[in-house]
Design an enzyme around this catalytic site. Structure first.
Site, short mmCIF file in Angstrom:
data_model
loop_
_atom_site.label_atom_id
_atom_site.label_comp_id
_atom_site.label_asym_id
_atom_site.label_seq_id
_atom_site.Cartn_x
_atom_site.Cartn_y
_atom_site.Cartn_z
CG HIS A 13 -2.01 0.97 1.20
ND1 HIS A 13 -3.26 0.72 1.70
CD2 HIS A 13 -2.05 2.24 0.72
CE1 HIS A 13 -4.03 1.77 1.54
NE2 HIS A 13 -3.31 2.72 0.95
CG HIS A 52 -0.88 6.66 -1.74
ND1 HIS A 52 -2.01 6.58 -2.53
CD2 HIS A 52 -1.23 6.17 -0.53
CE1 HIS A 52 -3.01 6.07 -1.81
NE2 HIS A 52 -2.56 5.80 -0.60
CG LEU A 53 5.23 4.58 -5.81
CD1 LEU A 53 5.70 3.61 -6.90
CD2 LEU A 53 6.40 4.95 -4.92
CG ASP A 57 -6.16 3.63 -0.60
OD1 ASP A 57 -6.77 3.26 0.42
OD2 ASP A 57 -5.18 4.40 -0.57
CG HIS A 92 -10.55 4.16 1.41
ND1 HIS A 92 -9.43 4.92 1.69
CD2 HIS A 92 -11.58 4.84 1.95
CE1 HIS A 92 -9.79 6.00 2.38
NE2 HIS A 92 -11.09 5.98 2.54
CG ASP A 120 -2.29 4.74 3.55
OD1 ASP A 120 -2.08 5.10 2.38
OD2 ASP A 120 -3.32 5.04 4.18
CG HIS A 152 0.01 14.86 1.22
ND1 HIS A 152 -0.74 14.81 0.06
CD2 HIS A 152 -0.53 13.93 2.06
CE1 HIS A 152 -1.71 13.91 0.20
NE2 HIS A 152 -1.59 13.36 1.40
O1 DOR Z 1 -4.42 9.44 4.61
C1 DOR Z 1 -4.60 8.99 3.49
N1 DOR Z 1 -3.94 9.46 2.42
N2 DOR Z 1 -5.50 8.00 3.31
C2 DOR Z 1 -5.87 7.58 2.09
O2 DOR Z 1 -6.70 6.69 2.00
C3 DOR Z 1 -5.28 8.20 0.88
C4 DOR Z 1 -3.97 8.81 1.18
C5 DOR Z 1 -3.49 9.73 0.07
O3 DOR Z 1 -3.55 9.35 -1.08
O4 DOR Z 1 -2.98 10.82 0.41
#
Ligand code: DOR
Length: 422
Positions: A60, A62-63, A152, A179, A305, A309
């Site tokens: 899990h 996020h790239l 997700d 999700h 996860d 950001h």
């Molecule tokens: O906190 C989260 N950030 N939960 C998610 O389900 C998505 C993820 C994101 O893509 O930033």
């Protein structure tokens, strides 16, 4: 290059190995394991006093590429993975464009081959644009290399669509990663609902927003006999639901993330956006239930996860700031605390980060079996270090663990045949 790792304590749950031995790696492949004599033209790594694991799998991640390269790229995300001991990551589809068709899948795979520091398996979207309305072309994406499907970041609110997704995915024997969030309950919630959200004046999301959807998805998994995997379990009730479902023989697996067993909702005090995550951080009883669920095998996998950001986004006021924690570089050390606390054995923990996700995704990774190309991690279990977010390899410096002193660091990761040393 031939590398002989000598005298390490090897833990490989895929082969029930837990003892001192050697590992021979050549061109990124495992060529031998056991008591191996040195031969000419070898690079020898003395792992005396160190642990040797198969490269970890994060199912899990996020790239962010394509589309959000200012947050992370395939290059920086996989470098962060390698720093954290992961040699395989699965890329969530909430990119821009969304990975809901084979050209995006192909782009991710091609870029990962060219620029990725570790193996990348894409996860395709369940619905087009992750809009929850129309199923994506799962068959074509699966043929292109997607190993699972998920919306997700968002739930599939329409139960019929979720039913069809579970049915359709059976054709390819891949899991649907859910999700679980009932948007009508979570609405504008930005943290866990309770006394603290009231005190801080922030809109809360009740635990039930997660649990209602888990209950629905379990019911649909029962109806369809599809393979359901619950993402980022965060509440006591969720663990109970998965426990009951497994007891009834439903085809369900579950994951949690290090932040859900390491910190509680009070981490958001002071409107700390680095502790804003979805689902939100919960309470002591939830942490205890999650630990128990991990111990009992109800929670199969620890995933990160990893949700990087940009600093400027996390500098917005709490309500406006995006959810997510940059997790790849702290996941292993945070999880090792479970071993220190006696919740899991080291073997069980490594199992939840290697053999379990490999089994769910049916990928030939997370093992030191001869012939495999899963990579190797060498860990100093006693090495203490201070988390310094600014020094993260990931572009995402958004962590609530900045300044924490953690124990257990990868000192070497071998990924795609390359040796990374720290
Ligand atoms: O906190 C989260 N950030 N939960 C998610 O389900 C998505 C993820 C994101 O893509 O930033």
């Amino acid at each position: 290059m031939k590398i002989l790792i000598k005298n390490g304590h090897i833990v490989d749950p895929s082969q029930n190995i837990d003892g001192i031995g050697d590992v021979l790696s050549e061109e990124g492949r495992i060529k031998g394991i056991g008591d191996l004599p040195p031969t000419p033209n070898l690079r020898i790594i003395d792992a005396t006093g160190l642990y040797v694991f198969p490269g970890l799998i994060d199912m899990h991640t996020h790239l962010r590429e394509p589309g959000f390269e200012y947050k992370e790229t395939i290059k920086t995300g996989t470098m962060a993975a390698v720093r954290g001991g992961f040699t395989t990551v699965c890329a969530m589809p909430n990119t821009s464009p969304v990975n809901d068709n084979s050209s995006v899948t192909d782009l991710i795979i091609t870029k990962a081959i060219q620029e990725g520091a570790c193996a990348v398996f894409p996860i395709g979207a369940i619905t087009k644009g992750q809009d929850g309305e129309e199923l994506a072309e799962m068959g074509i994406m699966h043929a292109e290399g997607c190993v699972a499907f998920s919306d997700d970041g968002r739930p599939v609110m329409n139960s019929l669509i979720m039913r069809r997704a579970l049915e359709y995915s059976k054709t390819f024997d891949v899991p649907i990663i859910a999700h679980c969030e009932d948007l009508s309950l979570s609405e504008d919630g930005v943290m866990n609902e309770g006394l603290l959200s009231l005190t801080l004046g922030l809109k809360g999301t009740p635990a039930e927003a997660e649990e209602v959807m888990i209950a629905r998805d379990i019911a649909l998994a029962g109806l369809t006999r599809g393979r359901l995997h619950i993402a980022h379990v965060s509440t006591e009730g969720s663990v109970r639901l998965v426990r009951q479902a497994k007891g009834r023989g439903i085809n369900v697996t579950a994951e949690t993330c290090p932040h859900y067993f390491s910190i509680m909702e009070d981490a958001v005090k002071g409107y700390n956006t680095n502790a804003k995550v979805n689902p939100p951080l919960r309470t002591k009883k939830d942490i205890e239930a999650i630990k128990q669920g991990l111990k009992d095998g109800i929670i199969d996998v620890i995933a990160t996860d990893h949700a990087p950001h940009h600093r400027d986004e996390k500098l917005r006021e709490f309500d406006q700031s995006p959810s997510g924690i940059s997790g790849l570089e702290t996941a292993l050390s945070l999880s090792l605390r479970l071993v220190e606390e006696g919740v899991l054995t080291l073997n069980q923990l490594i199992g939840k980060m290697t053999v379990s996700p490999a089994k769910i995704l049916k990928i030939n990774k997370g093992t030191l079996k001869v012939g495999s190309d899963a990579g190797v991690v060498i860990l100093d279990l006693n090495k203490e270090y201070k988390v310094e977010a600014e020094k993260f390899v990931s572009k995402g410096k958004n962590t609530p663990f900045d300044g924490w002193v953690l124990k257990g660091m990868p000192v070497i990761t071998i990924s795609k045949g390359k040796v990374y040393e720290w």
